[in-house]
Write an enzyme that holds these catalytic residues in place. Sequence first.
Site, mmCIF file in Angstrom:
data_model
loop_
_atom_site.group_PDB
_atom_site.id
_atom_site.type_symbol
_atom_site.label_atom_id
_atom_site.label_comp_id
_atom_site.label_asym_id
_atom_site.label_seq_id
_atom_site.Cartn_x
_atom_site.Cartn_y
_atom_site.Cartn_z
ATOM 1 N N CYS A 24 47.655 48.294 34.989
ATOM 2 C CA CYS A 24 46.434 49.054 34.377
ATOM 3 C C CYS A 24 45.044 48.498 34.405
ATOM 4 C CB CYS A 24 46.480 49.670 33.329
ATOM 5 S SG CYS A 24 47.194 48.450 32.140
ATOM 6 N N ASN A 27 45.057 45.891 31.055
ATOM 7 C CA ASN A 27 46.284 44.844 30.518
ATOM 8 C C ASN A 27 46.227 45.239 29.157
ATOM 9 O OD1 ASN A 27 48.411 41.499 31.565
ATOM 10 N ND2 ASN A 27 49.009 44.128 31.339
ATOM 11 N N CYS A 29 47.060 48.478 27.711
ATOM 12 C CA CYS A 29 47.223 50.131 26.624
ATOM 13 C C CYS A 29 48.943 50.188 27.715
ATOM 14 C CB CYS A 29 46.601 50.750 26.765
ATOM 15 S SG CYS A 29 45.317 50.379 25.312
ATOM 16 N N ARG A 30 48.659 50.297 28.952
ATOM 17 C CA ARG A 30 49.197 51.210 29.681
ATOM 18 C C ARG A 30 50.761 50.362 30.555
ATOM 19 N NH1 ARG A 30 45.039 54.217 33.385
ATOM 20 N NH2 ARG A 30 44.276 52.776 32.712
ATOM 21 N N SER A 31 49.999 48.803 30.526
ATOM 22 C CA SER A 31 50.765 47.954 31.659
ATOM 23 C C SER A 31 51.711 47.211 30.419
ATOM 24 C CB SER A 31 50.271 46.968 32.950
ATOM 25 O OG SER A 31 49.342 46.601 32.347
ATOM 26 N N ASP A 143 44.536 56.776 30.576
ATOM 27 C CA ASP A 143 44.293 55.725 29.754
ATOM 28 C C ASP A 143 44.135 56.131 28.985
ATOM 29 O OD1 ASP A 143 42.707 53.291 29.061
ATOM 30 O OD2 ASP A 143 41.266 53.466 30.702
HETATM 31 P P1 4NP Z 1 44.717 50.219 29.718
HETATM 32 O O1 4NP Z 1 43.751 50.692 28.638
HETATM 33 O O2 4NP Z 1 43.806 49.953 31.431
HETATM 34 O O3 4NP Z 1 45.824 50.658 29.367
HETATM 35 O O4 4NP Z 1 45.111 48.373 29.564
HETATM 36 C C1 4NP Z 1 42.105 50.295 28.494
HETATM 37 C C2 4NP Z 1 42.142 48.732 28.387
HETATM 38 C C3 4NP Z 1 41.037 48.149 27.609
HETATM 39 C C4 4NP Z 1 39.188 48.905 28.985
HETATM 40 C C5 4NP Z 1 39.877 49.831 29.508
HETATM 41 C C6 4NP Z 1 41.393 50.558 29.419
HETATM 42 N N1 4NP Z 1 38.184 48.096 28.839
HETATM 43 O O5 4NP Z 1 37.850 49.139 29.255
HETATM 44 O O6 4NP Z 1 38.498 47.762 27.659
#
Ligand code: 4NP
Length: 186
Positions: A24, A27, A29-31, A143
């Site tokens: 994702c 790294n 939240c989702r992954s 997301d």
């Molecule tokens: P993820 O979510 O891609 O599911 O881990 C996010 C975590 C952090 C950010 C964006 C999405 N960020 O912009 O910091």
Amino acid sequence: MENRKRIMAKENHEKKEIALLFICLGNICRSPAAHAIMQRDVDEAGLSDRFFIDSAGIGPWHVGDLPDRRMRQHGAQRGLDISHIARQFNAKTDFRTFDRIVVMDEDNYRAIASKASSEADREKIIRMSDYLLDHPAAHSVPDPYYGDGSDFELALDLIEEGCRHLLAAIIKEEKRIKKEDGLAVD
Ligand code: 4NP
């Protein structure tokens, strides 16, 4: 690579037949949630010795961090221990190590595909949305980072669904390959 050689090479090298990498953006939240959910599903199916599972992010912002506190809390309510330490995708090593690279959305797909240096690399990239068989209109795992609790619950629902169908598809495919190659199928 010919199917039989691919399986044997993996067994000799890592003692694991199938290496899966979840991707994702951050790294956190989702992954890492997909990583924990697939590991649980693989463990429950008695297949832990056959699968190597990991996750990584496209960006560097959270490298070394635990998953987002909200994802850990929502996961814990489902009995999940989501505790992967974030790392960034490494095209050089990850395309070599992993058989399938599972992305959460189209931005992820484009980012990873842009780093592929061969058609074989590109073919490893698959979309989690292709396994959301109970939500055929869903084109991504959205997301949740800028959302609220309901967005984390939705992400977890979709990831649980996607992992379940992805694992079933992999097991089916591996059985087909082994049968084709005259190897024992269990
Ligand atoms: P993820 O979510 O891609 O599911 O881990 C996010 C975590 C952090 C950010 C964006 C999405 N960020 O912009 O910091």
